[in-house]
Scaffold this motif. Structure first.
Motif, PDB file in Angstrom:
ATOM      1  N   ARG A 183      57.633  37.283  -9.438  1.00  0.00           N
ATOM      2  CA  ARG A 183      57.049  36.936  -8.154  1.00  0.00           C
ATOM      3  C   ARG A 183      57.425  35.496  -7.818  1.00  0.00           C
ATOM      4  O   ARG A 183      57.205  34.589  -8.615  1.00  0.00           O
ATOM      5  N   VAL A 184      57.960  35.313  -6.660  1.00  0.00           N
ATOM      6  CA  VAL A 184      58.361  33.984  -6.226  1.00  0.00           C
ATOM      7  C   VAL A 184      57.218  33.365  -5.450  1.00  0.00           C
ATOM      8  O   VAL A 184      56.755  33.925  -4.454  1.00  0.00           O
ATOM      9  N   GLY A 185      56.747  32.218  -5.913  1.00  0.00           N
ATOM     10  CA  GLY A 185      55.638  31.534  -5.256  1.00  0.00           C
ATOM     11  C   GLY A 185      56.111  30.768  -4.032  1.00  0.00           C
ATOM     12  O   GLY A 185      57.284  30.496  -3.841  1.00  0.00           O
ATOM     13  N   MET A 186      55.179  30.412  -3.199  1.00  0.00           N
ATOM     14  CA  MET A 186      55.489  29.676  -1.974  1.00  0.00           C
ATOM     15  C   MET A 186      55.322  28.167  -2.185  1.00  0.00           C
ATOM     16  O   MET A 186      55.204  27.417  -1.241  1.00  0.00           O
ATOM     17  N   GLY A 187      55.277  27.702  -3.405  1.00  0.00           N
ATOM     18  CA  GLY A 187      55.051  26.290  -3.676  1.00  0.00           C
ATOM     19  C   GLY A 187      53.596  26.049  -4.031  1.00  0.00           C
ATOM     20  O   GLY A 187      52.777  26.957  -4.087  1.00  0.00           O
ATOM     21  N   LYS A 188      53.257  24.785  -4.236  1.00  0.00           N
ATOM     22  CA  LYS A 188      51.884  24.451  -4.595  1.00  0.00           C
ATOM     23  C   LYS A 188      50.973  24.566  -3.393  1.00  0.00           C
ATOM     24  O   LYS A 188      51.325  24.170  -2.290  1.00  0.00           O
ATOM     25  N   LYS A 189      49.791  25.073  -3.650  1.00  0.00           N
ATOM     26  CA  LYS A 189      48.796  25.224  -2.606  1.00  0.00           C
ATOM     27  C   LYS A 189      48.063  23.891  -2.438  1.00  0.00           C
ATOM     28  O   LYS A 189      47.641  23.281  -3.412  1.00  0.00           O
ATOM     29  N   VAL A 190      47.939  23.430  -1.210  1.00  0.00           N
ATOM     30  CA  VAL A 190      47.243  22.183  -0.932  1.00  0.00           C
ATOM     31  C   VAL A 190      45.753  22.478  -0.871  1.00  0.00           C
ATOM     32  O   VAL A 190      45.304  23.319  -0.099  1.00  0.00           O
ATOM     33  N   VAL A 191      45.000  21.782  -1.707  1.00  0.00           N
ATOM     34  CA  VAL A 191      43.559  21.996  -1.787  1.00  0.00           C
ATOM     35  C   VAL A 191      42.856  20.787  -1.177  1.00  0.00           C
ATOM     36  O   VAL A 191      43.131  19.650  -1.552  1.00  0.00           O
ATOM     37  N   GLN A 192      41.958  21.035  -0.241  1.00  0.00           N
ATOM     38  CA  GLN A 192      41.160  19.975   0.374  1.00  0.00           C
ATOM     39  C   GLN A 192      40.034  19.605  -0.583  1.00  0.00           C
ATOM     40  O   GLN A 192      39.348  20.484  -1.100  1.00  0.00           O
ATOM     41  N   PRO A 193      39.838  18.315  -0.825  1.00  0.00           N
ATOM     42  CA  PRO A 193      38.726  17.928  -1.709  1.00  0.00           C
ATOM     43  C   PRO A 193      37.386  18.291  -1.077  1.00  0.00           C
ATOM     44  O   PRO A 193      37.220  18.205   0.141  1.00  0.00           O
ATOM     45  N   LYS A 194      36.470  18.724  -1.895  1.00  0.00           N
ATOM     46  CA  LYS A 194      35.151  19.139  -1.418  1.00  0.00           C
ATOM     47  C   LYS A 194      34.084  18.256  -2.055  1.00  0.00           C
ATOM     48  O   LYS A 194      34.230  17.826  -3.200  1.00  0.00           O
TER      49      LYS A 194
END
Length: 152
Positions: free
Chosen positions: A122-133
């Motif tokens: 499975r080819v990923g779309m790159g790192k997922k950007v996570v908003q700090p909570k």
């Protein structure tokens, strides 16, 4: 067929399969990078065309790289042989886990089913950007009052 092979990107996973009506033979002298040592019969003219095609486009003949009890893909009253082949690009050979002939299942009256087990990554779309909570449950009440006071 050559035009399709040339037009296909080298990184693209490509599998060529079918009843190629050629015998590539089991002569150990002819084993090279595109062919393993697990085939049957004697090479004929059509088999030479198959191996020439494989060499020209850096393909591996998968049927010949895996040991199986029975490599016969075609059987008639007079002969049993291997003329149905699966090929992939050599740079994807490590993704091929097994190539086998299914006994009993016939595609037609004389041909057996050839199955290739391959690994699909499975080819990923790159790192997922996570908003700090803000984790309000872990905060002290005094900190919350100070924060809410600074906002208003």
């Amino acid at each position: 067929m050559d035009a399709v092979m040339i037009a296909t990107e080298i990184e693209e996973r490509l599998v060529v399969e079918g009843d190629l009506n050629g015998h590539i033979g089991c002569n150990r002298e002819n084993i090279n990078k595109m062919r393993g040592g697990h085939s049957i019969g004697e090479m004929n003219e059509e088999g030479e065309l198959i191996t020439d095609f494989a060499m020209a486009f850096d393909m591996a003949i998968n049927n010949t790289f895996f040991t199986n009890d029975d490599n016969v893909t075609y059987s008639s009253v007079r002969r049993q042989t291997q003329i149905d082949f699966l090929m992939c690009r050599r740079n994807h050979l490590t993704d091929m886990k097994n190539c086998k002939v299914i006994k009993g299942d016939r595609v037609s009256k004389q041909h057996r089913l050839v199955v290739l087990d391959l690994l699909l990554r499975r080819v990923g779309m790159g790192k997922k950007v996570v908003q700090p909570k803000i984790k309000w449950g872990r905060s002290e009440k005094q900190e919350i009052r100070e924060f809410s006071g600074s906002i208003s």
